[in-house]
Motif scaffolding. Structure first.
Motif, mmCIF file in Angstrom:
data_model
loop_
_atom_site.group_PDB
_atom_site.id
_atom_site.type_symbol
_atom_site.label_atom_id
_atom_site.label_comp_id
_atom_site.label_asym_id
_atom_site.label_seq_id
_atom_site.Cartn_x
_atom_site.Cartn_y
_atom_site.Cartn_z
ATOM 1 N N MET A 1 -87.560 85.754 -71.411
ATOM 2 C CA MET A 1 -86.467 86.700 -71.622
ATOM 3 C C MET A 1 -86.907 87.751 -72.656
ATOM 4 O O MET A 1 -87.514 87.430 -73.667
ATOM 5 N N SER A 2 -86.572 89.011 -72.404
ATOM 6 C CA SER A 2 -86.990 90.073 -73.306
ATOM 7 C C SER A 2 -86.056 90.162 -74.514
ATOM 8 O O SER A 2 -84.906 89.758 -74.469
ATOM 9 N N GLU A 3 -86.583 90.728 -75.572
ATOM 10 C CA GLU A 3 -85.838 90.865 -76.813
ATOM 11 C C GLU A 3 -84.858 92.033 -76.712
ATOM 12 O O GLU A 3 -85.134 93.045 -76.080
ATOM 13 N N GLN A 4 -83.719 91.873 -77.366
ATOM 14 C CA GLN A 4 -82.711 92.933 -77.399
ATOM 15 C C GLN A 4 -83.200 94.068 -78.309
ATOM 16 O O GLN A 4 -83.812 93.815 -79.342
ATOM 17 N N PHE A 5 -82.962 95.320 -77.909
ATOM 18 C CA PHE A 5 -83.325 96.444 -78.766
ATOM 19 C C PHE A 5 -82.098 97.304 -79.018
ATOM 20 O O PHE A 5 -81.088 97.189 -78.320
ATOM 21 N N SER A 6 -82.153 98.150 -80.047
ATOM 22 C CA SER A 6 -81.011 98.962 -80.461
ATOM 23 C C SER A 6 -81.259 100.434 -80.186
ATOM 24 O O SER A 6 -82.356 100.938 -80.426
ATOM 25 N N VAL A 7 -80.208 101.091 -79.719
ATOM 26 C CA VAL A 7 -80.238 102.528 -79.490
ATOM 27 C C VAL A 7 -79.015 103.161 -80.143
ATOM 28 O O VAL A 7 -78.011 102.487 -80.390
ATOM 29 N N ALA A 8 -79.123 104.442 -80.406
ATOM 30 C CA ALA A 8 -77.996 105.235 -80.905
ATOM 31 C C ALA A 8 -77.781 106.354 -79.898
ATOM 32 O O ALA A 8 -78.709 107.084 -79.561
ATOM 33 N N ILE A 9 -76.557 106.445 -79.375
ATOM 34 C CA ILE A 9 -76.249 107.445 -78.352
ATOM 35 C C ILE A 9 -75.001 108.241 -78.747
ATOM 36 O O ILE A 9 -74.197 107.783 -79.559
ATOM 37 N N VAL B 1 -79.574 95.451 -74.626
ATOM 38 C CA VAL B 1 -79.441 96.609 -75.512
ATOM 39 C C VAL B 1 -78.190 96.508 -76.385
ATOM 40 O O VAL B 1 -77.127 96.123 -75.911
ATOM 41 N N VAL B 2 -78.349 96.897 -77.650
ATOM 42 C CA VAL B 2 -77.213 97.140 -78.534
ATOM 43 C C VAL B 2 -77.087 98.656 -78.621
ATOM 44 O O VAL B 2 -78.021 99.341 -79.055
ATOM 45 N N ARG B 3 -75.944 99.186 -78.171
ATOM 46 C CA ARG B 3 -75.719 100.641 -78.164
ATOM 47 C C ARG B 3 -74.753 101.016 -79.283
ATOM 48 O O ARG B 3 -73.585 100.651 -79.231
ATOM 49 N N HIS B 4 -75.263 101.745 -80.280
ATOM 50 C CA HIS B 4 -74.424 102.292 -81.346
ATOM 51 C C HIS B 4 -73.960 103.658 -80.838
ATOM 52 O O HIS B 4 -74.782 104.546 -80.598
ATOM 53 N N VAL B 5 -72.662 103.801 -80.669
ATOM 54 C CA VAL B 5 -72.117 104.993 -80.012
ATOM 55 C C VAL B 5 -71.404 105.884 -81.031
ATOM 56 O O VAL B 5 -70.549 105.419 -81.792
#
Length: 144
Positions: free
Chosen positions: A1-9, A78-82
């Motif tokens: 399983m792949s690791e979760q990554f964070s983005v800012a959108i 994905v963790v999406r910071h919106v």
């Protein structure tokens, strides 16, 4: 399983429309050939609010006058910071450095889950998480 990554959108809006990016149609990226929000990966040690402004500058050469946190959406990948901000320039003042196309989508496009792209000469779908985020945002009427 792949690791979760964070983005800012960013949800960028003007006159009851939302600026979206038609993602490149290349394998290996999330939602290729789909409409999505502008933004990207958060660098190591970088705060999400700094990352979103950096990403907007890198992707469309735009710095919003003010930006506010909307929420955080997380799934297995994905963790999406919106964030949300007004779009205070005309589209022809933006320079698209990343993606296939950009456009202002109406709430109707978002509800339908698709929009026509002049550059692609085709109707393209919205990325599922981007559609959900925008529908939540539209319900709250924070852009009016």
């Amino acid at each position: 399983m792949s690791e979760q990554f964070s983005v800012a959108i960013a949800i960028l809006y003007r006159q009851n429309q939302f600026l979206m990016q038609l993602r490149d149609d290349i394998p290996g990226i999330l939602y290729p050939g789909h409409w999505g929000l502008f933004g990207g990966h958060i660098e190591s040690g970088e705060f999400p609010d700094v990352a979103v402004v950096r990403e907007l500058q890198e992707e469309i050469s735009y710095t919003p006058p003010i930006i506010s946190k909307f929420g955080c959406y997380s799934d297995t990948r994905v963790v999406r910071h919106v964030y949300h901000a007004p779009l205070t320039v005309e589209l022809d003042q933006l320079v698209l450095y990343e993606g296939w196309d950009l456009g202002l989508l109406t709430p109707e496009h978002i509800l339908q889950g698709e929009c026509y792209s002049e550059k692609a000469q085709d109707t393209k779908p919205l990325g599922t998480p981007h559609q959900k985020i925008l529908l939540d945002f539209i319900k709250l009427k924070l852009y009016l």
